[in-house]
Design an enzyme around this catalytic site. Structure first.
Site, PDB file in Angstrom:
ATOM      1  N   HIS A   1      -5.419  29.118 -38.138  1.00 14.72           N
ATOM      2  CA  HIS A   1      -7.167  28.665 -38.675  1.00 14.72           C
ATOM      3  C   HIS A   1      -7.279  26.841 -38.568  1.00 14.72           C
ATOM      4  O   HIS A   1      -8.557  26.741 -37.825  1.00 14.72           O
ATOM      5  CB  HIS A   1      -7.420  28.972 -40.633  1.00 14.72           C
ATOM      6  CG  HIS A   1      -8.762  28.746 -40.675  1.00 14.72           C
ATOM      7  ND1 HIS A   1      -9.473  28.972 -40.852  1.00 14.72           N
ATOM      8  CD2 HIS A   1      -9.306  27.375 -41.092  1.00 14.72           C
ATOM      9  CE1 HIS A   1     -10.608  28.435 -41.772  1.00 14.72           C
ATOM     10  NE2 HIS A   1     -10.635  27.356 -42.263  1.00 14.72           N
ATOM     11  N   GLU A   2      -7.009  25.918 -38.200  1.00 17.51           N
ATOM     12  CA  GLU A   2      -7.166  24.497 -38.496  1.00 17.51           C
ATOM     13  C   GLU A   2      -6.897  24.159 -37.162  1.00 17.51           C
ATOM     14  O   GLU A   2      -7.754  23.936 -37.045  1.00 17.51           O
ATOM     15  CB  GLU A   2      -5.828  24.066 -39.025  1.00 17.51           C
ATOM     16  CG  GLU A   2      -5.709  24.163 -40.718  1.00 17.51           C
ATOM     17  CD  GLU A   2      -6.466  23.862 -41.353  1.00 17.51           C
ATOM     18  OE1 GLU A   2      -7.746  23.166 -40.676  1.00 17.51           O
ATOM     19  OE2 GLU A   2      -7.733  24.358 -42.410  1.00 17.51           O
TER      20      GLU A   2
ATOM     21  N   HIS B   1     -10.701  24.988 -35.947  1.00 17.18           N
ATOM     22  CA  HIS B   1     -11.170  24.072 -35.417  1.00 17.18           C
ATOM     23  C   HIS B   1     -11.122  22.954 -34.845  1.00 17.18           C
ATOM     24  O   HIS B   1     -11.649  22.746 -34.071  1.00 17.18           O
ATOM     25  CB  HIS B   1     -10.862  23.257 -37.605  1.00 17.18           C
ATOM     26  CG  HIS B   1     -11.106  24.732 -38.465  1.00 17.18           C
ATOM     27  ND1 HIS B   1     -12.376  24.620 -38.216  1.00 17.18           N
ATOM     28  CD2 HIS B   1     -10.651  24.458 -39.907  1.00 17.18           C
ATOM     29  CE1 HIS B   1     -12.635  24.816 -39.734  1.00 17.18           C
ATOM     30  NE2 HIS B   1     -11.723  25.210 -39.963  1.00 17.18           N
TER      31      HIS B   1
HETATM   32 ZN   LIG Z   1     -11.227  25.145 -42.481  1.00 23.31          ZN
END
Ligand SMILES: [Zn+2]
Length: 378
Positions: free
Chosen positions: A67-68, A71
Site C-alpha cells: 500500500h505504502e 503511494h
Molecule cells: Zn495510504
C-alpha cells in the site's frame, strides 16, 4: 522516525520498521491464533493456529508495505523524491521530501494506496476460492478481508488519511486555495479522530476492551496529526512571504568568549533581562551562552571562568537571513528553542526569537492583514 530497523531499499526508498510494529506483530498474531482462525477453521492444534496467525500477520505486513509502496512509486513517477517507508504501530508512513505541488498530484498519490489495497483484496479473494484446503482458504479469506478493511479505513475523508488527502485535493482543485482546503480537510480529520475515540470507548464498554483501546488510540493519533497539519498550514499562510531578516533583531547583544561569567551575569543577564547571548569572536558566531549554562556553574567559579568555557559551541541550530520565517518557526517549535542565531557566511547578522514572531502575529492579527493574502498554491 527514531528507533527503526532498516529492512532494505526499493528504488532508493529505505524500507524500515519502527519498534512499535513488533508490539503489533505479537498482538495480531495472538488475536488471529487465539480468536479468528479457531472460529474460521475449528479442530486444528495450537501449533497450526500459531502458524496461521504468524502467516496472516506476515501477509498483512506485506499488504501494508505494498500500500505504502504504491503511494511512493506514483509520487516518484510525478517527480517527487521519497526518502523512506516506515511501518509503525498504526500502519505505514511514506516520507516524501516535499509537499505535493499540484492538486491533481495529491489526488493521484493519495488514491494509489487504497487502489492497491482493493486490488490485493480481490486477488486474495480469488486465491481463497481456489485454495486446496480450509486452512489456506481461511488465511487467504482473512487477508482479503484485512485489505478491504485497510482500503475502507484509509478512504475516510479526514486529512491526513488517504481519503482526506483526496478530499483536500478536490477542494484545492475547486477553490484554488491550498490553505483553505487543508484547513477544512484537517478539521474533518479531527472530527473523525474524535468519532473513533468515542467509538473505541463504546466498543470497550460493550466488552471488546483491547479492540476499543486500539480504536481510541488510532482516533487520538489521527486527531493529533490533523491538528498538527492545520496548525502548520495556518502558520505557513500567516508567515507567507515574510523572511527571517524582516523580523530578526539585527543588533543582537553578543558577547566575546573571553568575557568572565561574572561580567556576563552582572553587566548583561541581570541588566538586560535576556536569557541567551550569541558568543562571537570578531563577527563570527562561535557559540551561545544561556542562563542555564551559568546556573550549572558554582558561583565561586564565575570570576575565573570565561564565557567560552561554559557556552554551547558550534555547530548550533541557525537560520539564514533569507530563509522563510515559517521554516524558522518550525525549527523553534521542533527543538523547543526560544531564539535562533541568524548567520550568513558564518557571520552573526541577527537573532530571531519567539517573542519577535509573537509580536508580528499580534500586530498582523489586529490589522487582519493576512486575510487579504490568501493565495493559490496550485
Ligand atoms: Zn495510504
Amino acid at each position: 522516525m527514531g528507533g527503526s530497523l532498516v529492512l532494505g531499499e526499493i528504488r532508493g526508498i529505505r524500507i524500515q520498521v519502527h519498534y512499535t510494529w513488533l508490539i503489533v506483530f505479537f498482538l495480531i498474531t495472538w488475536s488471529l491464533a487465539a480468536g479468528v482462525f479457531p472460529r474460521l477453521v475449528p479442530g486444528l492444534n495450537t501449533g497450526a493456529y500459531l502458524g496461521l496467525g504468524a502467516a496472516g500477520t506476515v501477509l498483512l505486513f506485506g499488504s501494508v508495505l505494498l500500500h505504502e509502496l504504491s503511494h511512493s512509486l506514483v509520487a516518484q513517477r510525478l517527480g517527487y523524491r521519497v526518502r523512506s517507508i516506515t511501518l509503525f504501530i498504526f500502519g505505514g508512513i511514506a516520507a516524501m521530501e516535499a509537499e505535493v505541488r499540484r492538486a491533481r498530484d495529491e489526488v493521484a498519490v493519495a488514491a494509489a494506496g487504497p487502489v492497491m489495497s482493493l486490488g490485493l483484496a480481490a486477488l486474495f479473494f480469488v486465491l481463497g476460492l481456489a485454495a486446496p484446503d480450509p486452512a489456506a482458504a481461511a488465511l487467504l479469506g482473512y487477508s482479503a478481508y484485512a485489505n478491504l478493511a485497510l482500503a475502507a479505513f484509509n478512504l475516510l475523508p479526514g486529512f491526513p488519511l488517504d481519503g482526506g488527502r483526496i478530499f483536500r485535493g478536490i477542494l484545492w482543485l475547486a477553490w484554488h486555495d491550498f490553505y483553505r482546503a487543508t484547513d477544512v480537510a484537517s478539521l474533518v480529520g479531527q472530527g473523525i479522530g474524535w468519532l473513533l475515540v468515542a467509538g473505541g470507548f463504546f466498543l470497550a464498554l460493550s466488552g471488546d476492551i483491547l479492540g476499543g483501546i486500539w480504536l481510541a488510540f488510532i482516533g487520538w493519533f489521527l486527531n493529533n496529526a490533523a491538528e498538527a497539519a492545520r496548525t502548520q498550514a495556518n502558520a505557513t499562510r500567516v508567515f507567507k512571504g515574510i523572511r527571517v531578516r524582516d523580523v530578526m533583531d539585527a543588533y543582537p547583544r553578543a558577547v566575546p568568549p573571553s568575557m568572565t561569567v561574572r561580567q556576563l551575569v552582572r553587566d548583561h543577564i541581570l541588566r538586560e533581562g535576556i536569557r541567551a547571548f550569541p558568543v562571537v569572536e570578531g563577527d563570527r558566531l562561535v557559540g551561545i551562552v544561556t542562563v542555564t549554562d551559568v546556573r550549572n556553574l558554582p558561583e565561586d567559579e564565575w570570576e575565573e571562568r570565561a564565557v567560552g568555557t561554559v557556552m554551547t559551541r558550534m555547530p548550533l541550530r541557525t537560520v539564514g537571513p533569507e530563509a522563510d520565517l515559517a521554516a524558522a518557526v518550525e525549527v523553534m517549535a521542533a527543538t523547543g528553542l526560544n531564539q535562533l542565531p541568524v548567520v550568513a557566511d558564518g557571520r552573526l547578522v541577527g537573532v530571531v526569537s519567539r517573542a519577535s514572531v509573537f509580536r508580528l502575529l499580534q500586530v498582523r492579527r489586529e490589522l487582519g492583514a493576512y486575510r487579504d493574502e490568501e493565495a493559490d498554491r496550485g
